[in-house]
Design a protein around this motif. Sequence first.
Motif, PDB file in Angstrom:
ATOM      1  N   GLY A 225       2.939 -12.907  21.725  1.00  0.00           N
ATOM      2  CA  GLY A 225       2.878 -14.013  21.202  1.00  0.00           C
ATOM      3  C   GLY A 225       2.090 -14.152  19.958  1.00  0.00           C
ATOM      4  N   ARG A 226       1.779 -12.912  19.291  1.00  0.00           N
ATOM      5  CA  ARG A 226       0.968 -13.063  18.155  1.00  0.00           C
ATOM      6  C   ARG A 226       1.583 -12.169  17.249  1.00  0.00           C
ATOM      7  NH1 ARG A 226      -2.536 -12.261  22.460  1.00  0.00           N
ATOM      8  NH2 ARG A 226      -2.418 -10.262  22.353  1.00  0.00           N
ATOM      9  N   SER A 227       1.830 -12.657  16.153  1.00  0.00           N
ATOM     10  CA  SER A 227       2.716 -12.050  14.892  1.00  0.00           C
ATOM     11  C   SER A 227       1.854 -11.583  13.630  1.00  0.00           C
ATOM     12  CB  SER A 227       3.731 -12.805  14.526  1.00  0.00           C
ATOM     13  OG  SER A 227       3.396 -14.009  13.641  1.00  0.00           O
ATOM     14  N   ILE A 228       2.493 -10.729  13.110  1.00  0.00           N
ATOM     15  CA  ILE A 228       1.582 -10.096  11.913  1.00  0.00           C
ATOM     16  C   ILE A 228       2.482  -9.770  10.805  1.00  0.00           C
ATOM     17  CG2 ILE A 228       1.492  -7.508  12.652  1.00  0.00           C
ATOM     18  CD1 ILE A 228      -1.125  -7.309  11.694  1.00  0.00           C
ATOM     19  N   ARG A 229       2.073 -10.046   9.544  1.00  0.00           N
ATOM     20  CA  ARG A 229       2.891  -9.659   8.307  1.00  0.00           C
ATOM     21  C   ARG A 229       2.715  -8.200   8.088  1.00  0.00           C
ATOM     22  NH1 ARG A 229       5.305 -14.095   6.000  1.00  0.00           N
ATOM     23  NH2 ARG A 229       4.154 -16.187   6.561  1.00  0.00           N
ATOM     24  N   LEU A 230       3.528  -7.611   7.225  1.00  0.00           N
ATOM     25  CA  LEU A 230       3.633  -6.293   6.717  1.00  0.00           C
ATOM     26  C   LEU A 230       2.211  -5.963   6.280  1.00  0.00           C
ATOM     27  CD1 LEU A 230       5.383  -3.919   7.155  1.00  0.00           C
ATOM     28  CD2 LEU A 230       6.589  -4.452   5.204  1.00  0.00           C
ATOM     29  N   LEU A 231       1.988  -6.527   5.100  1.00  0.00           N
ATOM     30  CA  LEU A 231       0.596  -6.241   4.463  1.00  0.00           C
ATOM     31  C   LEU A 231      -0.660  -5.827   5.284  1.00  0.00           C
ATOM     32  CD1 LEU A 231       0.916  -7.807   0.839  1.00  0.00           C
ATOM     33  CD2 LEU A 231       0.979  -5.298   1.378  1.00  0.00           C
ATOM     34  N   PRO A 232      -0.894  -6.877   6.170  1.00  0.00           N
ATOM     35  CA  PRO A 232      -2.071  -6.848   6.962  1.00  0.00           C
ATOM     36  C   PRO A 232      -1.745  -5.757   8.076  1.00  0.00           C
ATOM     37  CG  PRO A 232      -1.473  -9.217   6.709  1.00  0.00           C
ATOM     38  CD  PRO A 232      -0.337  -8.286   6.183  1.00  0.00           C
ATOM     39  N   LEU A 233      -0.624  -5.306   8.430  1.00  0.00           N
ATOM     40  CA  LEU A 233      -0.300  -4.169   9.251  1.00  0.00           C
ATOM     41  C   LEU A 233      -0.795  -2.854   8.697  1.00  0.00           C
ATOM     42  CD1 LEU A 233       1.022  -3.185  11.827  1.00  0.00           C
ATOM     43  CD2 LEU A 233       3.100  -3.113  10.844  1.00  0.00           C
ATOM     44  N   VAL A 234      -0.120  -2.889   7.553  1.00  0.00           N
ATOM     45  CA  VAL A 234      -0.581  -1.706   6.978  1.00  0.00           C
ATOM     46  C   VAL A 234      -2.056  -1.419   6.614  1.00  0.00           C
ATOM     47  CG1 VAL A 234      -0.510  -0.333   4.629  1.00  0.00           C
ATOM     48  CG2 VAL A 234       1.627  -1.253   5.603  1.00  0.00           C
TER      49      VAL A 234
END
Length: 306
Positions: A225-234
């Motif tokens: 239920g918690r999403s993340i964008r690609l830049l913060p993931l990297v």
Amino acid sequence: MAEHRILVTGGRGFVGSHLVDRLRADGWSVPSLDRAAAQHADDVRADVCNLNSVVAAMTGCEGVVHLAAVSRERMAKAHPRDCAETNVLGTVTVLEAARLTGISPWLLLASTRDVPDAGYAARSVYGASWLAAETFAQRYAEDYGLRVLTLRLSDVYGSLRDHEGKLLPSVVRQALQGRVITIRDEGQRFDFTWYEDVLHAFRLGIAKLGSQSVAGFEAVTICTGRSIRLLPLVDLVLDEVRRRTRPGNGCPGPFASQSSASDLASAPIWNDPAPARKLLGFQATVSLGDGIRRLVEDARLTIVRI
């Protein structure tokens, strides 16, 4: 005491192989059907679209976990016919085998969060294939009295058995090797779910189906239920790799951000974990930060810097 048997299709894949190991450790007899070469006495090498093979493998089983699939969106886009054949016809073949056995084993179907809500069109070939598969599953449940539970999986990660071309294994590998990480679509969002949480969801689903006698179809999303964008993931991956890099060994290379259009259309995520919590008592326990730490620790023991 009678032997309890569960057939797992796709039992040599990432999630399937871990689930087979876990169920066997729990004491289940688990025949595994997969196109890959057999590694266990109970393994069956066969195509999930071959009805006779599936019927034979299902004989004597009280339930089926159906994981055989084209499970990567890019692969589905590159090979749409193969995707439709495996995901749709393969699912129908398993459903038909369950109908023909005469004992109506329950079916636990692994689907994807990419299946759209009612009234919305699928945004990809991959999502369309699972929308069709789920539609057949619901019809078989209602027309032929099968017990079907669908778990819509969300960005499963966390094991070295995972395909190295998937997003997180690829980013971790590049970071550990000090390579430049190229980002093609900064707007993509993900809801990563640790694989052991997913295995727990399957075990909860098996327990539920095994305890019910009423036919029907239900579907829930297995997610945090918690999403993340690609830049913060990297950034999370790079921070973890830097933290584990000894002085003098260098640091991960920088990453380049490209704003060109991605192969996959960006879409917001509205994953809701509440239905799975209500139906199964499921709740994800491993945070993304903890999962990345575990994944980096495992991967760095096997990856050599270039």
